[in-house]
Design an enzyme around this catalytic site. Structure first.
Site, PDB file in Angstrom:
ATOM      1  N   ASP A  82     -28.842  38.038  24.605  1.00 59.25           N
ATOM      2  CA  ASP A  82     -28.241  36.721  24.417  1.00 59.25           C
ATOM      3  C   ASP A  82     -29.347  35.713  24.122  1.00 59.25           C
ATOM      4  OD1 ASP A  82     -25.116  35.825  25.679  1.00 59.25           O
ATOM      5  OD2 ASP A  82     -26.483  34.340  24.838  1.00 59.25           O
ATOM      6  N   HIS A 109     -26.147  29.257  26.444  1.00 63.12           N
ATOM      7  CA  HIS A 109     -25.150  30.322  26.323  1.00 63.12           C
ATOM      8  C   HIS A 109     -25.503  31.519  27.200  1.00 63.12           C
ATOM      9  CE1 HIS A 109     -23.059  33.691  24.227  1.00 63.12           C
ATOM     10  NE2 HIS A 109     -22.161  32.772  23.908  1.00 63.12           N
ATOM     11  N   SER A 112     -17.193  35.131  24.301  1.00 61.66           N
ATOM     12  CA  SER A 112     -18.502  35.329  24.924  1.00 61.66           C
ATOM     13  C   SER A 112     -18.398  35.364  26.437  1.00 61.66           C
ATOM     14  CB  SER A 112     -19.463  34.203  24.518  1.00 61.66           C
ATOM     15  OG  SER A 112     -19.906  34.362  23.204  1.00 61.66           O
TER      16      SER A 112
END
Length: 752
Positions: free
Chosen positions: A152, A200, A360
Site C-alpha cells: 500500500d 491510505h 480498499s
C-alpha cells in the site's frame, strides 16, 4: 463413537431420573447436567462412506434432507418419525452407508456483548458486529507468528495503535516523488523508510491489525499480528506495477502467507499476473480489492482483481444494510464476495483515526480474517495454505439478497462462521485441540528419527560455540574481505542442488566461499520456494568422514527460522529427495540457530565411534506443511580420506601429518591417547593381540577426553585442536579394527 456414547449416557441419565435417586445419584445427575452439551432435538448430522455406492434411503430411516453442513460433505437430516436424537444415532450407527452420525450441537460463544474491548472508539467500528468478529475472538485474537504482507502507501510507523504489530518494511516511493526519479536503492535509509505520507496505507493496516483491548483507539481484526509493510503508492494515490511486483517478491521471501492489496484498476499485465501466480505456487493467499469504478468486471475486466489465479479472493464493498456499495466494482463471475467498505473507522497517518470509504477498506477485512484463521490453525499445530483459507472464507459467507446477482458467493464476510468451519475441518482431520495460547507448532515429527525415536545429536554446549580449527599452529594470512570460511572444501565445487529455487537464489550460492552474507534479494544465499520437505544437497569430490557442518544464516530474512528442525545428513549415493534419507546417516539436527549467525554442528558418531562417511551432504527440512529453506553458506570440516586396509601405518601417519596441531594437542592434553595413536602406526600393530580390548579402551579414553574438553574448553589444547585429536584417535581406532589387531601396551596406558 465417543459422541454417540455421550448422547446415550445422557439419555440413560434422563431415564434414571424418573425413579427415586440417592444423594449420590442426585449429585451425579447434577454433574451430567452441568456438562451436557446442548443440541437440536429434531435433527442429526450425517456423513457417508466414500466407497459405498448405494445411498441411504432417508424416508425409510425416518429422515428428511435439510441442508449441507461445512466443508467435508456432511448433511443435516430432520427426524420425521418422532424418534429422539439418541435413538436415531443408535439406529444409524450400524447403517452400511453411514460413516458418522452426530447431534447438531448448539455452539455457544463466550464473548459478552456487553463487555467489548476497552478501545474507546470501538463503538464506531460498526463493521465488527456486522461481520461477526467477536465470536471468532473467543478462539483467538491473533498471533505474533502470523505475517501479513501489506502492499500500500506505507504505515505511520509510530502510530500508538499499530507500531507493535509492524515487523519490518520497504519503500519504493522516491523521496521527492518526481516522475522519472528512480526508487530508493536497496539498503539505503530511504529504502527502509516506509512511513505513510498519503494516509491510505495506515488506514487499511489498522483494519487488519490495530492493537486491541489496549484502552486506545480501535481494535483491528487481529490484536496481535506481524505486518510486513511495502510502500509503493505515491501521494497522488498511484503507483507502478514494477514496484508492486517487488513488494510481492519481498513479502514472499519473508514468509508472508497472506497479502492485502487495496489497489488496481489497470489493464492486463502479463508480468503482474505471473508474479501473483508465483505466490500461488508457494501457498500464499492474495486478497485484492475489486475497485471503485462501479463497473461490471465481467464485461470490463480490470486488474489485478480480474486475474483467475486460484489463490486470489476479490472483494467488493457493502454497507451497513448489506447493500452493495454504489461505487464498488462487481462481477458474478469475477468478484468472490462482499465485505463492509462504507464509513470504516480506522487508524490514520496523523496518529489518530478517520472514517474512509472504498473497496480498499473491504479488502483488508478479508485479509485480516485470513490472518485470524491462520493464527487459530497455528495454535493447533497447522499452517494453512491458500486453498484452505480461501475455502473457509468464501464458503461461510452470509448470503445477502443484493449480492445474489453481483458476486460469486452472493454473500458477505462472516468471521465467526469461518472460524467455526476451521475448527470443524481440523477436528475432522484429527488435529489435536489447541492448548494454551496460539504458538508455532514444532516440526510435524518433533524432530524424531525413524520410528519416532529421538536421535542423539552431538553438538557443543551453548556457552562454548565451536571455533574453526586452525590447520596449523602457524598464524594464517589474513583472508580477503568476505572470504572468511577458511578455504572450505565445498567452495567452488558448483555441485549443489536444491528442491526448488526462489527467484535467483541458486543452490551454489551456499558454497561460493563467502561467509559475509548480505541479503537474500541481492543473490547471495541459496533459497527454496515454500513447499513441503524443502532440501539442499551438495556432492563433494570424494567420500570423506564429515566431522562437522557449519551453516551461515542471513541477517536480513526472518524465514531463516525455518532452519530449526532441519537435518544434516551424509551419504554415499546422490540425494534425490526425502526418499533418499533412508540411505543417509544423520550428522546433526539444526537447533538454536538465529538470523545472522554462523553455527557449527558436530556430527554424531556411529556405532564404531567414527564420523559419518560419504560424498554427499544434504540439509533437509522435513515438514508436510509448506516451508522454505534459506542457506547463505554451508561449510564442512572433513576427516582424512579413507585408506586401504593394508598397510595400517600409512593411513595413521598421513592423519598425523595432516593434523600437526591435533597431534600436539594429543601429546599436551592426553599422553595416553597420543601413545595409543602412535602405537597404531607401528608395523606390528596389525598382529598385536587383544584387538577388541584395545579398541574398546581407546574409544573409552577418547570419549572421556572429549567430555572433559567440552566441560573445560579453556584448559590444555584449543577446543578446535581437541576435536582434531578426537578425529586422529578415532582414525587409529578404525585402522585397528580393520586390521584385527591392537596394542595391549597402549590399551593399558589409556585405561590408566
Amino acid at each position: 463413537m465417543r459422541l454417540l456414547c455421550l448422547a446415550l449416557a445422557l439419555l440413560c441419565a434422563e431415564q434414571a431420573s424418573a425413579g427415586s435417586l440417592s444423594p449420590i445419584g442426585t449429585m451425579r445427575k447434577r454433574s451430567l447436567a452441568e456438562q451436557q452439551p446442548e443440541f437440536a432435538s429434531d435433527r442429526v448430522i450425517v456423513s457417508f462412506k466414500p466407497d459405498v455406492v448405494r445411498a441411504m434411503a432417508a424416508e425409510e430411516e425416518g429422515l428428511k434432507f435439510q441442508k449441507p453442513a461445512g466443508l467435508q460433505g456432511a448433511l443435516v437430516y430432520s427426524i420425521e418419525d418422532n424418534a429422539t436424537v439418541a435413538e436415531k444415532i443408535k439406529q444409524l450407527e450400524h447403517h452400511p452407508a453411514v460413516a458418522l452420525v452426530e447431534p447438531d450441537y448448539k455452539v455457544k460463544v463466550f464473548w459478552d456483548a456487553t463487555n467489548p474491548p476497552d478501545d474507546p472508539n470501538f463503538s464506531q467500528e460498526w463493521h465488527i458486529p456486522k461481520i461477526s468478529a467477536m465470536g471468532a475472538w473467543q478462539l483467538t485474537t491473533g498471533s505474533a507468528e502470523v505475517k501479513v504482507c501489506h502492499v500500500d502507501s506505507g504505515v505511520r510507523v509510530d502510530h500508538p495503535d499499530l507500531s507493535q504489530n509492524i515487523l519490518k518494511g520497504w519503500n519504493f516511493v522516491p523521496a521527492g516523488q518526481v516522475e522519472g526519479t528512480p526508487p530508493p536503492r536497496a539498503g539505503t535509509p530511504d529504502y527502509f523508510n516506509y512511513n505513510d505520507t498519503y494516509g491510505h496505507g495506515t488506514h487499511t493496516a489498522g483494519i487488519i491489525g490495530a492493537i486491541g483491548n489496549n484502552a486506545l483507539g480501535i481494535a483491528g481484526l487481529n490484536w496481535k499480528v506481524k505486518l510486513l509493510v511495502c510502500r509503493f503508492i505515491w501521494n497522488d494515490g498511484s503507483g507502478y506495477v514494477s514496484d508492486a511486483m517487488n513488494c510481492i517478491k519481498l513479502c514472499r521471501q519473508e514468509g508472508a502467507m497472506i497479502t492485502s492489496n487495496s489497489w488496481g484498476g489497470i489493464g492486463y499485465s502479463s508480468f503482474l499476473e505471473r508474479e501473483i501466480a508465483s505466490t500461488q505456487k508457494e501457498g500464499q493467499l492474495f486478497v485484492v480489492a475489486s475497485g471503485n469504478s462501479g463497473v461490471d468486471l465481467d464485461a470490463v475486466p480490470l486488474y489485478p482483481t480480474s486475474y483467475k489465479t486460484d489463490n486470489m479472493i476479490s472483494v467488493a464493498s457493502s454497507g451497513a444494510n448489506d447493500y452493495v456499495s454504489t461505487f464498488s466494482n462487481l462481477g458474478l463471475k469475477t468478484v468472490h464476495m462482499l465485505a463492509p467498505g462504507e464509513g470504516i473507522f480506522s487508524t490514520f497517518m496523523d496518529g489518530g483515526y478517520k472514517q474512509m470509504w472504498g473497496t480498499s477498506m473491504a479488502c483488508p477485512m478479508v485479509a485480516g480474517t485470513a490472518a485470524l484463521l491462520q493464527a487459530r490453525a497455528m495454535s493447533r499445530g497447522v499452517t494453512l495454505g491458500y486453498a484452505d483459507l480461501k475455502k473457509l472464507i468464501i464458503e461461510t459467507v452470509d448470503k445477502v439478497p443484493d449480492g445474489a446477482d453481483k458476486v460469486i458467493t452472493g454473500g458477505r464476510l462472516n468471521v465467526t462462521a469461518a472460524m467455526l468451519a476451521l475448527e470443524a475441518m481440523l477436528d475432522q482431520r484429527g488435529v489435536p485441540p489447541a492448548s494454551g495460547q496460539p504458538a508455532i507448532a514444532p516440526p510435524e515429527d518433533g524432530g524424531a528419527g525413524a520410528g519416532g525415536q529421538e536421535t542423539a545429536v552431538v553438538s557443543p554446549p551453548p556457552d562454548s560455540p565451536a571455533a574453526p580449527a586452525q590447520p596449523s599452529p602457524v598464524p594464517s594470512p589474513i583472508a580477503p574481505p568476505g572470504k572468511v570460511c577458511g578455504g572450505s572444501p565445498l567452495a567452488g565445487l558448483n555441485s549443489a542442488s536444491q528442491s526448488s529455487t526462489s527467484g535467483t537464489s541458486k543452490a551454489n550460492f551456499a558454497i561460493d566461499g563467502d561467509c559475509v552474507k548480505r541479503r537474500v534479494m541481492q543473490g547471495s544465499c541459496a533459497q527454496t520456494l515454500y513447499e513441503p520437505n524443502p532440501w539442499w544437497a551438495v556432492r563433494m569430490e570424494s567420500a570423506r568422514p564429515v566431522l562437522s557442518v557449519a551453516i551461515q544464516t542471513t541477517s536480513e530474512c526472518a524465514c531463516v527460522a525455518d532452519l530449526v528442525g532441519a537435518r544434516i545428513l551424509v551419504g554415499s549415493q546422490p540425494w534425490e529427495g526425502p526418499a533418499s534419507a533412508a540411505n543417509f546417516s544423520l550428522c546433526a539436527g539444526v537447533t538454536g540457530i538465529v538470523r545472522g549467525q554462523r553455527k557449527s554442528f558436530v556430527c554424531a558418531t556411529g556405532a564404531d565411534g567414527g564420523a559419518p562417511v560419504g560424498q554427499y551432504i544434504a540439509i533437509w527440512r522435513p515438514s508436510n506443511a509448506v516451508k522454505q529453506l534459506t542457506l547463505c553458506e554451508v561449510d564442512v570440516e572433513l576427516g582424512p580420506e579413507s585408506a586401504a586396509p593394508e598397510p595400517a601405518a600409512p593411513a595413521a601417519q598421513a592423519t598425523a601429518a595432516s593434523h600437526p596441531a591435533a597431534a600436539q594437542a594429543a601429546a599436551a592434553s592426553h599422553p595416553a591417547a597420543a601413545h595409543a595413536a602412535a602405537a597404531a602406526q607401528q608395523p606390528g600393530a596389525a598382529q598385536a593381540a587383544g584387538a577388541a580390548q584395545s579398541a574398546a579402551a581407546i574409544q573409552a579414553a577418547v570419549d572421556a577426553e572429549a567430555a572433559a574438553q567440552l566441560r573445560q574448553p579453556q584448559g590444555g589444547a584449543p577446543l578446535g585442536g581437541r576435536r582434531r585429536l578426537r578425529g586422529v584417535v578415532q582414525t587409529a581406532l578404525t585402522q585397528l579394527k580393520h586390521l584385527g589387531g591392537g596394542s595391549s601396551e597402549a590399551a593399558n596406558d589409556v585405561t590408566k
